[in-house]
Motif scaffolding. Sequence first.
Motif, short mmCIF file in Angstrom:
data_model
loop_
_atom_site.label_atom_id
_atom_site.label_comp_id
_atom_site.label_asym_id
_atom_site.label_seq_id
_atom_site.Cartn_x
_atom_site.Cartn_y
_atom_site.Cartn_z
N PHE A 41 0.80 -1.22 0.00
CA PHE A 41 0.00 0.00 0.00
C PHE A 41 0.84 1.27 0.00
O PHE A 41 0.42 2.28 -0.57
CB PHE A 41 -1.04 -0.03 1.12
N GLU A 42 2.03 1.22 0.56
CA GLU A 42 2.94 2.37 0.44
C GLU A 42 3.33 2.59 -1.02
O GLU A 42 3.42 3.72 -1.48
CB GLU A 42 4.19 2.15 1.29
N LEU A 47 2.81 5.36 -6.28
CA LEU A 47 2.40 5.36 -7.70
C LEU A 47 1.27 6.34 -7.95
O LEU A 47 1.23 7.00 -9.00
CB LEU A 47 2.02 3.95 -8.14
N GLU A 48 0.35 6.45 -7.00
CA GLU A 48 -0.74 7.43 -7.11
C GLU A 48 -0.16 8.84 -7.22
O GLU A 48 -0.55 9.62 -8.08
CB GLU A 48 -1.67 7.31 -5.89
N TYR A 95 -8.03 5.03 -5.57
CA TYR A 95 -6.89 5.85 -6.00
C TYR A 95 -7.24 6.45 -7.37
O TYR A 95 -7.14 5.76 -8.39
CB TYR A 95 -5.63 4.99 -6.15
N PRO A 96 -7.66 7.70 -7.43
CA PRO A 96 -8.16 8.25 -8.71
C PRO A 96 -7.17 8.19 -9.87
O PRO A 96 -7.56 7.88 -10.99
CB PRO A 96 -8.54 9.69 -8.38
N ARG A 100 -7.57 5.74 -13.16
CA ARG A 100 -7.56 6.24 -14.55
C ARG A 100 -6.50 5.51 -15.37
O ARG A 100 -6.74 5.15 -16.52
CB ARG A 100 -7.30 7.74 -14.58
N TRP A 101 -5.32 5.31 -14.75
CA TRP A 101 -4.26 4.59 -15.44
C TRP A 101 -4.74 3.17 -15.78
O TRP A 101 -4.56 2.70 -16.90
CB TRP A 101 -3.00 4.54 -14.55
N LEU A 102 -5.36 2.48 -14.82
CA LEU A 102 -5.83 1.11 -15.04
C LEU A 102 -6.89 1.07 -16.14
O LEU A 102 -6.85 0.18 -17.00
CB LEU A 102 -6.38 0.52 -13.74
#
Length: 114
Positions: A41-42, A47-48, A95-96, A100-102
């Motif tokens: 999660f870190e 990455l976020e 994680y916005p 979006r990336w996904l």
Amino acid sequence: MPIHQIHDLNERIYTAINNGAYKAGFSSDQTFFKTAFDAYFETLEYLEEHLSDGRPYLTGNHFSEVDLRLFPTLYRHDPVYYVRMKLNGARILDYPYLWRWLCRVSAWAAAGSS
């Protein structure tokens, strides 16, 4: 993005995300699980933040091996790893920028497979 930064990002994703999901999910030791869970999660938080500058892909404007490395684990996170591997700290949907990336990479992958 310089090659050493790409290498570092690749290594971090492999260690904390790709391998980390399995370290957490198959751990029978609570301390080992917590270490893997926290690193996972870190790294998602990192990455976020990394994607928050508006870049479409992890290394900038072009899809790269780093995106390819991250995609399968994030694609499976919400439907599988969240419950099965007990990685329930958050969903990718929470994680916005990662979400979006996904969505972008999923659409690209779906278009490329036809």
